[in-house]
Design an enzyme around this catalytic site. Structure first.
Site, PDB file in Angstrom:
ATOM      1  N   ASP A 154      -6.150 -14.104  -7.920  1.00  0.00           N
ATOM      2  CA  ASP A 154      -6.711 -15.115  -9.377  1.00  0.00           C
ATOM      3  C   ASP A 154      -7.424 -16.296  -9.082  1.00  0.00           C
ATOM      4  O   ASP A 154      -7.935 -16.896  -8.058  1.00  0.00           O
ATOM      5  CB  ASP A 154      -5.025 -15.046 -10.131  1.00  0.00           C
ATOM      6  CG  ASP A 154      -4.730 -16.456  -9.949  1.00  0.00           C
ATOM      7  OD1 ASP A 154      -4.624 -17.066  -9.307  1.00  0.00           O
ATOM      8  OD2 ASP A 154      -3.781 -15.966 -10.634  1.00  0.00           O
ATOM      9  N   SER A 212       3.832 -22.093  -8.485  1.00  0.00           N
ATOM     10  CA  SER A 212       3.805 -21.095  -8.995  1.00  0.00           C
ATOM     11  C   SER A 212       2.779 -20.295  -7.314  1.00  0.00           C
ATOM     12  O   SER A 212       3.718 -18.661  -7.089  1.00  0.00           O
ATOM     13  CB  SER A 212       2.590 -20.897 -10.176  1.00  0.00           C
ATOM     14  OG  SER A 212       1.497 -21.929  -9.476  1.00  0.00           O
ATOM     15  N   HIS A 261      -4.090 -18.707  -6.794  1.00  0.00           N
ATOM     16  CA  HIS A 261      -3.693 -18.572  -5.805  1.00  0.00           C
ATOM     17  C   HIS A 261      -3.848 -17.081  -4.994  1.00  0.00           C
ATOM     18  O   HIS A 261      -5.052 -16.727  -5.294  1.00  0.00           O
ATOM     19  CB  HIS A 261      -2.094 -17.374  -6.458  1.00  0.00           C
ATOM     20  CG  HIS A 261      -1.248 -18.749  -7.835  1.00  0.00           C
ATOM     21  ND1 HIS A 261      -1.602 -17.866  -9.275  1.00  0.00           N
ATOM     22  CD2 HIS A 261      -0.666 -19.465  -8.132  1.00  0.00           C
ATOM     23  CE1 HIS A 261      -1.159 -18.910  -9.839  1.00  0.00           C
ATOM     24  NE2 HIS A 261      -0.767 -19.744  -9.120  1.00  0.00           N
TER      25      HIS A 261
END
Length: 371
Positions: free
Chosen positions: A337, A45, A340
């Protein structure tokens, strides 16, 4: 660290940075054009740019506030704007972003593709607690399909295709989820009871070595591999862990260091002739994340211990909820967040690793591209 800090702080445009600007605080390269013909990206991600959008998974980011500062809006990137590889692609001279494999078609593949998938890991079972994703094994297989498609454009001339791919840049950032969404999730996985931290790192490196060797067999020669970042200190962990002498979970960090040191040795062996003709660069995301956190204020980050959006203590329990209102001053946050970094953190890291050897071994990315 001083060289990195000086490199960043002398970027005159940093404080005036528009988050939709292409500035990146860097001078234009002398060649004013592409430094490599194509860029292929593998990972999770941290660099996924939309491959998970059509999957049944909790690891998705194709909704606001993700992409709030990205020109195209929410695309599946797990941050407010550009990812590290987006910024790196711009530094390499690409006029547009590298497309996700899920949408790359035809001639687009000649300039590369992004195979990364949120929740993906080196091990096949990693990330299954979050739902569907594309593991590293599958990403390598997808690249094999790409090579088959590219062969048509080279009229079946394997030598010409291999020569072309040998000039391209490959990025592989794997391992974070093998710890976050596997080894340190005992309610879902048995790996922490099956293996010591050292044994698990050894097995991961063996599997990863085979995957990287497969990329090599498919034509990869100039490859960036990343260390796992200091994930014992991300907001997700800070909201849960209270150590006696540290605000971080040092048990996780210590386990990661075993993997990272082994990965660096792997790079040394590959460059020493294990894969003839290959040139690998080790990207030390662990040290860079540690430096960004501990020296955040000098780099303009007022908040380094919680996300710009999320819920729970310090915005550290889950990722951003759909349509949630994020913080207003996003350039002041190191983390977007619980997991990340923000776009600005990605840009600063891309600049530092592109032009200097603060976090790259044995050469920087600009030098690798020029080989």
């Amino acid at each position: 660290m001083k060289h990195f800090r000086d490199t960043i702080l002398t970027c005159a445009c940093m404080w005036l940075l528009s988050l939709s600007d292409i500035c990146l605080c860097q001078p234009r390269s002398p060649q004013q054009g592409l430094q490599v013909p194509c860029f292929f990206i593998f990972g999770d991600s941290l660099v996924d740019n939309g491959n998970n959008n059509g999957m049944l998974t909790l690891a998705r980011a194709n909704y606001r506030p993700y992409g709030i500062d990205f020109p195209q809006g929410p695309t599946g990137r797990f941050t407010n704007g550009r990812t590290y590889v987006d910024a790196l692609a711009q530094l390499l001279g690409f006029p547009t972003y590298i497309p996700p494999y899920s949408r790359a078609r035809g001639l687009d593949l000649l300039r590369g593709a992004n195979y990364a998938s949120g929740a993906a890991g080196i091990r096949e079972e990693t990330g299954s607690n979050l739902g569907a994703h594309t593991s590293m094994n599958e990403q390598v297989s997808n690249f094999g399909e790409t090579v088959q498609q590219l062969r048509r454009y080279f009229r079946g001339d394997n030598d010409a295709l291999n020569s072309y791919l040998g000039k391209c840049l490959f990025f592989s950032g794997m391992g974070s989820n093998d710890y976050l969404n596997n080894y340190f999730m005992p309610d879902f996985y048995s790996t922490s009871s099956d293996y010591t931290a050292r044994a698990f790192a050894t097995i991961l490196l063996q599997q990863y070595g085979r995957q990287l060797a497969q990329l090599y067999s498919l034509g990869a020669r100039k490859v960036i591999v990343t260390a796992v970042g200091q994930i014992g200190c991300i907001p997700y962990q800070l909201a849960r862990f209270h150590g006696n002498n540290s605000r971080c979970n040092e048990k996780i960090n210590s386990a990661i260091q075993l993997f990272n040191s082994g990965l660096k040795r792997m790079v040394q062996n590959i460059n020493g002739g294990q894969l003839p003709g290959a040139k690998f660069v080790y990207l030390d995301f662990y040290q860079s994340s540690q430096d960004l956190s501990s020296n955040g204020t000098s780099l303009g980050f007022d908040v380094v211990d919680k996300g710009c959006c999320g819920v729970g203590k310090n915005n550290g329990q889950i990722t951003c909820l759909p349509l949630q209102q994020p913080c207003q001053d996003r350039h002041k946050y190191l983390f977007w967040d619980a997991f990340h970094p923000t776009e600005l953190a990605n840009i600063l890291l891309a600049k530092a690793t592109y032009t200097s050897q603060s976090y790259t071994y044995p050469i920087n990315i600009q030098q690798l591209a020029a080989l």
